[in-house]
Design an enzyme around this catalytic site. Sequence first.
Site: not given
Length: 270
Positions: A38, A43, A68, A101
């Site tokens: 994931d 990120y 996401k 997200h």
Amino acid sequence: MSANLSLPQPGLGTFRLQDDVVIASVSSALELGYRHIDTASFYNNEEAVGKAIAASDVERESLFVTTKVWHEHLAGDGVIESVKASLQRLGLEYLDLVLIHWPSPHDEVPMEHYIAKLNETREAGLTRHIGISNFTMAQVDRALACPGGEHIITNQIEVHPFLANKALVEHCQSKGLTVTGYMPLAVGKVMQEPVLQEIADRYQATAAQVALAWVAQRNIVVIPSSTKSSHQKANLEALELQLSDADMQAINSLDCDDRIANPDFAPSWD
């Protein structure tokens, strides 16, 4: 893959992991047997995650890779462009799951628009599945009613012993959605919890393992983040624990609505 779950159990979370750290984490997890990774565009580690996947001996077809779309990319063709950019960074031809997200703050972008665009990425073969993350009960219902929303398979939400999120979990499951639980260890807080430690001692396990077992026994896919191979292995073993009803109830009683992921653009929580 566990019963009633449409995603492999467990997954490896990669939030806050960067560069060589995330490469080592993903590489180690894949060696141990994890098949669900994931990540997210936010990120800022997709390129590193992709390097670890490319270096692995695991066939692409055996992997389940989730990313996401950040809420700043929901307008216009932003969803499609974001997914294409993620694929490029990851070095993949397709994703297994793409999530929104966060819902658009204050409904700046109509949900009907970005859910339809998300489904377009599925129709175009950029991803096999679509889902949502951090959506409330009312938002889940709205998303499922949007054109393309019938293809949503999961709502990824914060779940740990201090935030059981019971109403939202049960609502999602009643709609046929798999719940994916992030931060299942409450960023390490579970390790200091006496109730979890007492249960863990009886099972010859750790408090972290008991917390993961509690989440998984609620038919929730867990995606703990871990950089150490020994912890990743322990997280896998946690899913073999079978907690008693009394243990489950004792852990349920720890719920104090202690939410960790609560940015200023978050929705009004249930």
